[in-house]
Each structure stands twice: as C-alpha cells, then as structure tokens.
Design a protein around this motif. Structure first.
Motif, PDB file in Angstrom:
ATOM      1  N   VAL A 223      42.106  39.170  39.782  1.00 48.52           N
ATOM      2  CA  VAL A 223      41.733  40.160  40.798  1.00 48.52           C
ATOM      3  C   VAL A 223      41.047  41.340  40.106  1.00 48.52           C
ATOM      4  O   VAL A 223      41.501  41.825  39.071  1.00 48.52           O
ATOM      5  N   GLY A 224      39.941  41.798  40.697  1.00 44.88           N
ATOM      6  CA  GLY A 224      39.203  42.921  40.138  1.00 44.88           C
ATOM      7  C   GLY A 224      37.997  42.523  39.314  1.00 44.88           C
ATOM      8  O   GLY A 224      37.196  43.392  38.936  1.00 44.88           O
ATOM      9  N   GLN A 225      37.827  41.238  39.011  1.00 52.13           N
ATOM     10  CA  GLN A 225      36.684  40.805  38.209  1.00 52.13           C
ATOM     11  C   GLN A 225      35.379  40.936  38.995  1.00 52.13           C
ATOM     12  O   GLN A 225      35.338  40.730  40.201  1.00 52.13           O
ATOM     13  N   HIS A 226      34.316  41.270  38.262  1.00 45.29           N
ATOM     14  CA  HIS A 226      32.998  41.441  38.882  1.00 45.29           C
ATOM     15  C   HIS A 226      32.398  40.067  39.193  1.00 45.29           C
ATOM     16  O   HIS A 226      32.575  39.102  38.442  1.00 45.29           O
ATOM     17  N   VAL A 227      31.671  39.997  40.309  1.00 42.72           N
ATOM     18  CA  VAL A 227      31.075  38.743  40.765  1.00 42.72           C
ATOM     19  C   VAL A 227      29.613  38.992  41.123  1.00 42.72           C
ATOM     20  O   VAL A 227      29.278  40.019  41.724  1.00 42.72           O
ATOM     21  N   PHE A 239      23.310  39.531  44.628  1.00 41.42           N
ATOM     22  CA  PHE A 239      24.286  40.381  45.296  1.00 41.42           C
ATOM     23  C   PHE A 239      25.528  40.525  44.407  1.00 41.42           C
ATOM     24  O   PHE A 239      25.820  39.646  43.584  1.00 41.42           O
ATOM     25  N   ASN A 240      26.231  41.618  44.586  1.00 40.26           N
ATOM     26  CA  ASN A 240      27.402  41.909  43.760  1.00 40.26           C
ATOM     27  C   ASN A 240      28.660  41.909  44.612  1.00 40.26           C
ATOM     28  O   ASN A 240      28.611  42.196  45.819  1.00 40.26           O
ATOM     29  N   GLY A 241      29.771  41.599  43.982  1.00 36.84           N
ATOM     30  CA  GLY A 241      31.046  41.590  44.677  1.00 36.84           C
ATOM     31  C   GLY A 241      32.195  41.758  43.704  1.00 36.84           C
ATOM     32  O   GLY A 241      31.992  41.987  42.501  1.00 36.84           O
ATOM     33  N   GLU A 242      33.398  41.623  44.226  1.00 37.55           N
ATOM     34  CA  GLU A 242      34.601  41.798  43.414  1.00 37.55           C
ATOM     35  C   GLU A 242      35.706  40.902  43.950  1.00 37.55           C
ATOM     36  O   GLU A 242      35.880  40.773  45.165  1.00 37.55           O
ATOM     37  N   ILE A 263      36.309  37.137  47.843  1.00 30.74           N
ATOM     38  CA  ILE A 263      35.450  38.071  47.111  1.00 30.74           C
ATOM     39  C   ILE A 263      34.869  39.079  48.098  1.00 30.74           C
ATOM     40  O   ILE A 263      34.227  38.688  49.081  1.00 30.74           O
ATOM     41  N   LYS A 264      35.110  40.349  47.848  1.00 28.18           N
ATOM     42  CA  LYS A 264      34.551  41.410  48.693  1.00 28.18           C
ATOM     43  C   LYS A 264      33.083  41.603  48.339  1.00 28.18           C
ATOM     44  O   LYS A 264      32.722  41.705  47.166  1.00 28.18           O
ATOM     45  N   ALA A 265      32.224  41.643  49.377  1.00 27.41           N
ATOM     46  CA  ALA A 265      30.779  41.741  49.149  1.00 27.41           C
ATOM     47  C   ALA A 265      30.186  42.799  50.078  1.00 27.41           C
ATOM     48  O   ALA A 265      29.998  42.533  51.271  1.00 27.41           O
ATOM     49  N   THR A 284      34.245  36.415  33.892  1.00 25.90           N
ATOM     50  CA  THR A 284      35.619  36.487  33.379  1.00 25.90           C
ATOM     51  C   THR A 284      35.706  37.306  32.102  1.00 25.90           C
ATOM     52  O   THR A 284      36.740  37.910  31.823  1.00 25.90           O
ATOM     53  N   GLU A 285      34.633  37.312  31.291  1.00 25.55           N
ATOM     54  CA  GLU A 285      34.570  38.120  30.075  1.00 25.55           C
ATOM     55  C   GLU A 285      33.143  38.620  29.918  1.00 25.55           C
ATOM     56  O   GLU A 285      32.196  37.894  30.186  1.00 25.55           O
TER      57      GLU A 285
END
Length: 408
Positions: A223-227, A239-242, A263-265, A284-285
């Motif tokens: 949870v909290g990782q950038h997407v 597009f970006n999400g989390e 994933i929140k977008a 993930t990294e």
C-alpha cells in the motif's frame, strides 16, 4: 619410377605440413572485450498487470415497490443532485391501497372509541356488583382487541403511505447518471429482489483501477506504492496512481491465482472513463539519479586462460600480478546485508577487478551503492578470443612465393 613417385608425394605432404604450421604460427590470438559505461540514471523494478477503471463511489438506484414506470426525468450522463427526482411509478394502485388502509384505520378508531365507552360502563356496574365477572371479562377482552385492531390498521396505513413514497425515485447522492436501465411504460417487479433502475457515479474526477495481480508478484506490492498506467484511448499519455488497498480474497481462474489490488487514480480532466482497460506498472523499487551500470557486468566471470593470454600480450610494465588478482576477496559489506559483487573494469589496456556494493537490479541496469567505480568507467560485460593473421596474410600473398620488388 615407383620410388620417385613416393618421394614426390612425400615432398608434397611435407610442403603442406610446413604451410599449415606457417599459417598457424602467423595467426595471433587477440582477446577482445565487450564493455558498458558507468553512468547516472534511474533503476526501478515494476510489477505489470491489467485492470479496469471504475468510479470510486457508485450507487445503484432501485425501487422497493412493483409497478409501471410512469415518468423518467433523467438520462445518460445527466448531472444530478442529492434528493433530485429521477423517475416516478404509476401511483393509481398505491393510492387505492392507501385509501383502503385509511378507511380501515378510521373504522378501527371508531370501534375503539365505542369499546372504550362500553368498557367504562361495564366497569362501573361490575364494581357495584350489578353484573357478573364473566360479563366484565368479555367487555375487557373486546376493548383490548379494539386497541390491537387500531395498531394493526395504523401499521397498514403507514406501510401504504411509505409504498406510495417509494413510487417517486430520488437520487441518493450528487453525481452523474452512468446508466439508465428502464424506459417509460416498463413494468418493474420488486417481489424477490430490488430492480436496478439507474447507476450513479459520485465523482468522475476521482477514479480507481481494479487490478488482478498474480500470486507470484503480490508479495512485492505494498500500500502506498506509486503506479503508472496507460489506456488504449490515450496511448501517448501516462497516468499516475497509488496503491490504496490489497484484498486478501484470492481469485482462481484456469488454475491461476490472483489478488485484487485497488489503485487510486486522480482524473481531473475526466479523460478516464468507467470500464476502460488500464495497463499498469506498479513501481516496487526505484532509485533516481544514482550511479548505474549494465546488469550484464554482474554476471560476467572471466575465462582464466583468456585473461592470462591477454595479460601476457601487454607490455611488461602494464601486466598486473595474476596471483594477486586471483586472490582478491570481497572485504566490505556485512554478510546478509547489502548485495556485493566483483566487477571487472577496463581502464585503457589495464583490466582489473573491483569489489562493489549493489542495490536495485532491474535486469537491465543495476544500482551501485559503493565501491571504486565512478561515472564514465568501462565495466566488462563479456570477453572473446579471435585469431588475426600476420602481415603476410593481410597482403594476400603466399609464404612460398617471393614478394614483388619494392618500388623506390
């Protein structure tokens, strides 16, 4: 004659052997290296998957009573406010039921009034001893039944009144009508389940992606990782999400186990539409603006014979001590802490190993945490050996033919 033939054959064989030896000796073994450059860059590991875009809050609007759709006041993509009238059912039957229960309620009230007065008279007579206990008990029971009948009539009337209110369908939230599932004149039956009439999305500027992550990759997702993700409709946009939620319930399809990740977008331009397929990459990294080198350098292990041949081909003053190189060990980085490795570096004609601590490895580039490597260094990725002919071969002449006279 026979001996002469034997001598000639032996001479030809000898000449061939001499020619082969000469050709072999005229070839020099050349050791070449494939190298990569140490540079500043970004290294990241990602988990890829596909998902479906949906609004964060979606409400299905239905009806709790059966009837015919009389009026519809909204359509697809209509913006609605909380409490706004969306549709109405035909109210004739419901109004009739309300009138009938109202009549029963009035009847029950009148009966209760009569029974209450009768009870009071019987009670006075009973207290004076003018009537029997049985007559008093009958009057009391009748009075109690009248009170119960009134309560039942009140409940029936309240239910009929509520059902009438259900005939008007109102929006429970502010939002946009995503779908309309009924038309005017259509009959809806609410006997066993609530019929769905509309689907309202609360806020299309806030979307979420439902992604199915394979069980082999779910351990890397937090949870909290950038997407980052793309959709086919806007293939040139990223597009970006989390990651906001990892659901524990597994889904098995064709013996493949996956887990749902939410994933929140953010969607301020409302370009993302419900139902779109998203090609997502969960980071993930990640390490930005760090010292990197090709991952192939980590996997390189020199061939000892080729390395010795290369060292011997160098001038005496440039040759390293072979035994010293072979005996080098990784001396820094505590065990089971950071990943350490020996990297071979080429600086000019000098080749030697360096111990480094490594970080993130994305199988293309690897992060260098510490060591003697610096930007611009050449690291060895592979080595090979090839034979190069001498000057006689390069000129295309035969070793057994005299050279043409040189022009002055």
């Amino acid at each position: 004659m026979k001996k002469k033939t034997i001598y000639i054959g032996a001479g030809i064989i000898a000449l061939c052997v001499i020619f082969i030896i000469f050709r072999s000796c005229s070839k020099k073994q050349h050791v070449s290296f494939e190298t990569g450059i140490v540079k500043i860059g970004t290294v990241r590991n990602v988990v890829t998957a596909t998902g479906t875009i949906q609004p964060v809050d979606t409400v299905s609007v239905g009806t709790q009573v059966s009837g015919v759709i009389d009026k519809i006041y909204v359509n697809y993509n209509s913006h609605v406010k909380k409490g706004q009238l969306l549709a109405e059912l035909d109210k004739k039957t419901l109004l009739s039921e309300l009138a009938s229960t109202k009549a029963e309620l009035d009847k029950a009230k009148a009966d209760l009034t009569y029974q209450a007065k009768n009870y009071e008279r019987i009670k006075v007579l009973f207290q004076k001893g003018l009537i029997a206990q049985t007559d008093f008990d009958v009057s009391t029971n009748t009075y109690d039944q009248a009170k119960a009948t009134l309560k039942s009539a009140e409940n029936a009337y309240s239910k009929a009144k509520t059902n009438l209110s259900y005939a008007s369908i109102y929006s429970p939230i502010d939002g946009i009508v995503e779908s309309r599932l009924v038309d005017e004149g259509q009959t809806v039956a609410a006997s066993f389940s609530t019929p769905k009439l509309f689907t309202i999305a609360k806020d299309l500027t806030q979307m979420q992606v439902y992604a199915n992550i394979d069980e082999a990759d779910i351990g890397q997702v937090k949870v909290g990782q950038h997407v980052t993700f793309t959709v086919d409709a806007f293939s040139d946009l990223t597009f970006n999400g989390e990651v906001t939620e990892i659901r524990l319930k597994p889904t098995t399809t064709s013996n493949v186990v996956t887990y749902s990740v939410i994933i929140k977008a953010p969607n301020p331009d409302t370009k993302l539409m419900p139902g779109m397929t998203a090609n997502i990459s969960i980071i993930t990294e990640e390490a930005k603006d760090v010292l990197t080198m090709p991952s192939k350098a980590v996997r390189f292990s020199p061939d000892s014979l080729l390395m010795v041949a290369y060292f011997k081909s160098l001038p005496e003053n440039e040759r390293p001590k072979i035994d010293k190189i072979r005996g080098q060990k990784i001396t820094f980085a505590e065990k089971n802490k950071l990943k350490s490795s020996r990297i071979w570096v080429k600086r000019g004609s000098f080749v030697h190993p360096i111990n480094v601590e490594l970080g993130i490895n994305d199988e293309t580039n690897v992060q260098i945490l510490s060591g003697e490597l610096k930007k611009g260094d050449e690291v060895i990725l592979s080595m090979s050996q090839s034979a190069s002919a001498d000057s006689t071969k390069s000129k295309g002449g035969s070793p057994f033919m005299p050279s043409p006279p040189k022009h002055k």
